[in-house]
Each structure stands twice: as structure tokens, then as C-alpha cells.
Design an enzyme around this catalytic site. Structure first.
Site, PDB file in Angstrom:
ATOM      1  N   CYS A 244     102.139  35.506  27.205  1.00  8.83           N
ATOM      2  CA  CYS A 244     101.114  35.551  28.253  1.00  8.83           C
ATOM      3  C   CYS A 244      99.704  35.535  27.657  1.00  8.83           C
ATOM      4  O   CYS A 244      98.741  35.228  28.356  1.00  8.83           O
ATOM      5  CB  CYS A 244     101.306  36.775  29.134  1.00  8.83           C
ATOM      6  SG  CYS A 244     101.399  38.345  28.277  1.00  8.83           S
ATOM      7  N   HIS A 245      99.584  35.812  26.362  1.00  7.61           N
ATOM      8  CA  HIS A 245      98.272  35.754  25.714  1.00  7.61           C
ATOM      9  C   HIS A 245      97.750  34.328  25.599  1.00  7.61           C
ATOM     10  O   HIS A 245      96.575  34.125  25.288  1.00  7.61           O
ATOM     11  CB  HIS A 245      98.344  36.385  24.314  1.00  7.61           C
ATOM     12  CG  HIS A 245      99.356  35.750  23.411  1.00  7.61           C
ATOM     13  ND1 HIS A 245     100.684  36.125  23.387  1.00  7.61           N
ATOM     14  CD2 HIS A 245      99.236  34.743  22.488  1.00  7.61           C
ATOM     15  CE1 HIS A 245     101.338  35.392  22.495  1.00  7.61           C
ATOM     16  NE2 HIS A 245     100.478  34.542  21.941  1.00  7.61           N
TER      17      HIS A 245
END
Length: 280
Positions: A244-245
Site C-alpha cells: 500500500c506504500h
């Protein structure tokens, strides 16, 4: 303070002070080491120099990353993959909890957990017989809170500490030799159908690249669902391995992150730096 703690603290300092372009002496002073000792320690644990980390942090930001990235659909089509295929099957395989497993609330599921030092800070990792069910940075939660959350997610499971059982998860992200030797890493996660679809889409984003919430929504065939995509990303239970980064705002702004914006930028920079070495 351990060596890993010093490196994580130094990276956080670089993120916070990137616009000031701190020199080696300033960074070393922040972690109470001599410049010589700090340089050697940083190279040993981070795999690069502080100067190189700062360079990637400064140059590879926001809109520049988006402008140089492909959409998830473009990447999939270039590799001849269907929309539901996973780009990085050689690295991570995601398995959703079955309806039966969800109904049983974790009965007969054995979970082992451990806390491990990493260059990005200490991480809590938990695994079932089928794969990784939780991975979190520890800055925002105590061990009691992390174990309570794990128990609430799998209330009838047996849970015990086992560092040897969870060490390979950390090695899979920070040591590429482990991946090639041991094969794909499996994830065993629970979520709604939409959350699972979003998490699978994130696995198509190549390491070191980023995309936007809107592009993820478009790749899922729901171009107006960028906000819902953001909510699903915020519910991601497995840091780093479900990346998700790698998702930022369309404007180039960093966007939210469950473990804080500083950590998000640290992870992006570390990953970009190891994916594409920068000449000094």
C-alpha cells in the site's frame, strides 16, 4: 538503542529534514555517533550511504514518480496477463480466508508471531499454517494492542510466540536471496471481496514504482471508487508485502498511510533505492 533503531531513526530524520539537505555530521549527531562510525553503520544495515538515500528521497518524489509510471492495466497487458493475474507471483501469493474459515472464527488455526528488527524499524509479524496474516510497524501500537487485534481477528485460534517461524517473512522483503531460494511467500488474509480485489491489484505495482488511488480504481473497473480504494488500502493487514506504500494521490501528494507519512516515505525511498541504484 540498537543498530537497527539508530538506522530507522536516521532514515526518519532524513525524511523529516530532506528539504534542508542535512550533511553527514548533522545526521550522525542525531543518532549520537561519530560521522565515521555512523557512515559505516548505515552502509552495513541500510545497504547504501546516507547521501544516496537522501538523493533518492529528494529526486524521486510525487508527481515525477507518477509521470514515469505505467497504469496497472498497461503493466498487465505488456506482460500478457489477464486482469485478475498477479504480476509478482514469484514473490507474493495472496490467499483470502474462505467462508468456512471466516465462520469458524479461526478454530483450529494456529498462529505464530514475532517481533523483528528491520532497517525501517521493528515489525510485528504473524503467520498461520497457510501464510502471513499480519505484518505491522510497531510505532503506533503496544504489543498488548497488537495481540488483542490479532485475537479479535481470529478469536478461536491458538496464538503463540515463535521468532523462527516468522523470521522468513522479514527476510523475504529485505533479502532477495531468500525469495529466490524459498519460492513465493503466501499471504492468508481476511477482507471483503472489494478489499481483496484492491490488495491483489497492489501486487501488480512493481517495486520502486507508484500509482494513484484513481488508477487502482480504474484498473478494478470502478473509476469512481478512488475513495473506496483508499479505505481498502487503509485496512491492509500486511505492511510491505501488500504494498500500500506504492499508492499516492493523483496530485503527487503522499496520501495517507496506516503507519504514518514518515514511514511511508521511508519505505518508498528504501525500495526505490534498492530497485534502481543511483549514481553519485
Amino acid at each position: 538503542m540498537s543498530d537497527y533503531d539508530r538506522i530507522a531513526s536516521a532514515m526518519a530524520y532524513l525524511v523529516d529534514r530532506a528539504m534542508d539537505q542535512p550533511n553527514l555530521e548533522e545526521i550522525a549527531a542525531h543518532v549520537h555517533l561519530s560521522p565515521y562510525h555512523f557512515q559505516r553503520l548505515f552502509c552495513r544495515w541500510a545497504g547504501t550511504t546516507p547521501k544516496r538515500f537522501l538523493q533518492v528521497l529528494t529526486l524521486e518524489r510525487g508527481k515525477v514518480l507518477l509521470e514515469n509510471s505505467h497504469s496497472l492495466l498497461e503493466v498487465s497487458h505488456e506482460l500478457g496477463l489477464s486482469g485478475s493475474s498477479r504480476l509478482h507471483d514469484h514473490f507474493v501469493q495472496l490467499e483470502a480466508v474462505t467462508p468456512g474459515e471466516y465462520k469458524s472464527r479461526g478454530k483450529q488455526v494456529h498462529i505464530e508471531y514475532g517481533v523483528h528488527a528491520t532497517p525501517l524499524g521493528p515489525m510485528f509479524v504473524a503467520v498461520t499454517q497457510r501464510g502471513v496474516c499480519r505484518a505491522e510497524f510497531m510505532e503506533f501500537n503496544s504489543m498488548d494492542e497488537l495481540l488483542d487485534n490479532l485475537h479479535n481477528a481470529w478469536p478461536l485460534s491458538s496464538i503463540r510466540e515463535s521468532l523462527p517461524s516468522t523470521r522468513h517473512v522479514i527476510d523475504a522483503f529485505f533479502n532477495s536471496d531468500t525469495v529466490s531460494k524459498d519460492g513465493p511467500l503466501s499471504l492468508h488474509v481476511a477482507g471483503t471481496n472489494f478489499q481483496i480485489a484492491v490488495w491483489r491489484a497492489l501486487l501488480k505495482i512493481p517495486p520502486g514504482a507508484v500509482t494513484s488511488y484513481a488508477k487502482v480504481a480504474k484498473a478494478l473497473g470502478a473509476p469512481k471508487a478512488a475513495r473506496a480504494v483508499g479505505n481498502a488500502i487503509g485496512a491492509n493487514p500486511v505492511a510491505l508485502l501488500i504494498p500500500c506504500h506504492r499508492v499516492i494521490q493523483q496530485s503527487g501528494a503522499l496520501g495517507g498511510y496506516r503507519w504514518g507519512p514518515t514511514k511511508k516515505l521511508m519505505v518508498q525511498t528504501w525500495e526505490k533505492m534498492h530497485d534502481e541504484p543511483v549514481a553519485l
